[in-house]
Design an enzyme around this catalytic site. Structure first.
Site, short mmCIF file in Angstrom:
data_model
loop_
_atom_site.label_atom_id
_atom_site.label_comp_id
_atom_site.label_asym_id
_atom_site.label_seq_id
_atom_site.Cartn_x
_atom_site.Cartn_y
_atom_site.Cartn_z
N LYS A 24 11.24 40.13 -10.51
CA LYS A 24 10.78 39.42 -11.72
C LYS A 24 10.91 40.29 -12.97
O LYS A 24 11.06 39.78 -14.07
CB LYS A 24 9.33 38.96 -11.54
CG LYS A 24 9.16 37.91 -10.42
CD LYS A 24 7.69 37.63 -10.12
CE LYS A 24 7.52 36.65 -8.97
NZ LYS A 24 6.12 36.52 -8.53
N TYR A 43 -0.76 40.96 -10.11
CA TYR A 43 -1.52 39.70 -10.01
C TYR A 43 -2.99 39.92 -10.31
O TYR A 43 -3.33 40.60 -11.28
CB TYR A 43 -1.33 39.08 -8.61
CG TYR A 43 0.09 39.10 -8.15
CD1 TYR A 43 1.06 38.42 -8.88
CD2 TYR A 43 0.48 39.81 -7.03
CE1 TYR A 43 2.39 38.44 -8.49
CE2 TYR A 43 1.81 39.83 -6.63
CZ TYR A 43 2.74 39.14 -7.37
OH TYR A 43 4.04 39.17 -6.97
N TYR A 65 15.44 31.49 -7.82
CA TYR A 65 14.27 32.36 -7.71
C TYR A 65 14.19 33.02 -6.32
O TYR A 65 13.97 34.22 -6.20
CB TYR A 65 13.01 31.53 -8.03
CG TYR A 65 11.72 32.20 -7.64
CD1 TYR A 65 11.24 33.29 -8.38
CD2 TYR A 65 10.99 31.77 -6.54
CE1 TYR A 65 10.07 33.92 -8.02
CE2 TYR A 65 9.82 32.39 -6.18
CZ TYR A 65 9.36 33.46 -6.92
OH TYR A 65 8.20 34.10 -6.56
N SER A 118 8.90 40.22 -5.59
CA SER A 118 8.51 40.03 -6.98
C SER A 118 8.92 41.15 -7.92
O SER A 118 8.79 40.99 -9.14
CB SER A 118 7.00 39.84 -7.07
OG SER A 118 6.69 38.53 -6.74
N VAL A 172 5.87 41.32 -2.46
CA VAL A 172 5.27 41.14 -1.13
C VAL A 172 6.13 41.72 0.00
O VAL A 172 5.69 41.75 1.15
CB VAL A 172 4.91 39.67 -0.80
CG1 VAL A 172 3.82 39.15 -1.71
CG2 VAL A 172 6.13 38.78 -0.82
N1 GLU Z 1 9.17 35.24 -3.00
C1 GLU Z 1 7.76 35.46 -3.00
C2 GLU Z 1 7.05 34.15 -3.21
O1 GLU Z 1 7.51 33.39 -3.98
C3 GLU Z 1 7.41 36.47 -4.05
C4 GLU Z 1 5.96 36.83 -4.06
C5 GLU Z 1 5.68 38.27 -4.37
O2 GLU Z 1 6.47 39.16 -4.11
O3 GLU Z 1 4.59 38.50 -4.87
O4 GLU Z 1 6.05 33.86 -2.63
#
Ligand code: GLU
Length: 307
Positions: free
Chosen positions: A66, A243, A191, A63, A261
């Site tokens: 992002k 989050y 993504y 993430s 993650v």
């Molecule tokens: N590729 C992971 C997912 O879509 C990213 C989640 C993350 O890093 O928080 O679940």
């Protein structure tokens, strides 16, 4: 005390915590990552780096990507982007479906999965096809990290695709509300590829320097985003970067930051440096447990927080 001794102290203090986190085993390709790994790098405005631990080890940025795709989409769309995505903290898990339905398919922010998938869709619109959209994200990361070797791990990307039921559900939900323009699978593939990009803490902390310097890379002098966009990206990192633990992170660390993650976290110390940490054991909200603690120790020891 100099930065190197502070990092060395942190590396010792976090050792007892390494056993506590849990790796992201919902992505099978990440389930076997050794959770006893730790790395931390800080990069100053003149390019000087201080590191401790496995700072050359590549890991899945997940993430953290992002932030890069959001920055690229802002460069392309400006404030029009906010017609499709909000900037409020979600207070919900990163992959939650409930809120998205409630709010008619408009993701709360670009850092929850639905928001980032929506950003991918916006980039597919702009660059006309999914493979060019991914290539532009990768090219942007290579440019800001000043490293042409950066690329994604195909095994992780396909593992995410094979088990990406929730992310596909999020994309389908947005599509059902007319807030996703392109083919669901193609958008989610972009993504997953960006999430599977591999970097180490040296590359990551180098790449985010422009956000510590009002949008200008302090080493090359190149401007990537306007002052006001750099301010806004930092604000979204502070309020939404972890989050449903974003408040907790601001409380304990006090820096704009984004986690993934894969166990990485990048934090911005405005006007001074960017810091990247890696340790794959996660806490209950999906953020690196040791990484969060290491950053907390850093801001406690140096007094370098925004508060
Ligand atoms: N590729 C992971 C997912 O879509 C990213 C989640 C993350 O890093 O928080 O679940």
């Amino acid at each position: 005390m100099g930065y190197q001794s502070i990092l060395n102290d942190i590396a010792k203090e976090i050792i007892p915590l390494l056993k506590e986190g849990k790796v992201a085993d919902y992505i099978p390709a990440l389930a076997n990552v050794d959770k006893y790994q730790f790395a931390m790098t800080l990069t100053l405005f003149d390019g000087t780096q201080f590191s401790v631990g496995l700072s050359d080890t590549l890991f899945s940025i997940q993430s953290i990507s992002k932030v890069f795709s959001f920055t690229l989409a802002l460069q392309t769309y400006g404030i029009k982007l906010y017609e499709r995505i909000g900037v409020e903290p979600s207070g919900n898990p990163f992959n939650s479906l409930v809120q998205l339905e409630y709010e008619h398919g408009k993701p709360r922010n670009p850092f929850i999965n639905a928001g980032a998938i929506n950003v991918s869709d916006a980039l597919v619109n702009h660059y006309k096809n999914p493979s060019d959209a991914y290539k532009e994200i990768e090219a942007f990361i290579r440019m800001i990290a000043d490293d042409k070797s950066i690329t994604y791990d195909e095994i992780v990307a396909s593992s995410e695709m094979t088990h990406g039921f929730r992310n596909l559900a999020l994309a389908n939900m947005m599509k059902s509300f007319n807030n996703l323009d392109n083919d669901v699978i193609e958008v989610v593939e972009v993504y997953f590829k960006q999430c599977s990009i591999e970097m180490n803490t040296k590359m990551l902390s180098r790449s985010m320097l422009f956000l510590a310097n009002h949008g200008v890379d302090p080493i090359s002098g190149q401007r990537y985003v306007t002052d006001s966009r750099a301010k806004r990206i930092n604000a979204v990192m502070l309020t939404c970067g972890h989050y449903d633990a974003s408040g907790d992170f601001a409380f304990n660390v006090g820096l704009p930051a984004k986690s993934g993650v894969g166990g990485g976290i990048v934090a911005i110390v405005p006007k001074i440096m960017s810091i990247a940490v890696f340790s794959p054991g996660l806490n209950a909200q999906g953020n690196s447990l040791v990484g969060t603690k290491a950053l907390e120790l850093f801001t406690d020891k140096t007094g370098l927080s925004i508060f």
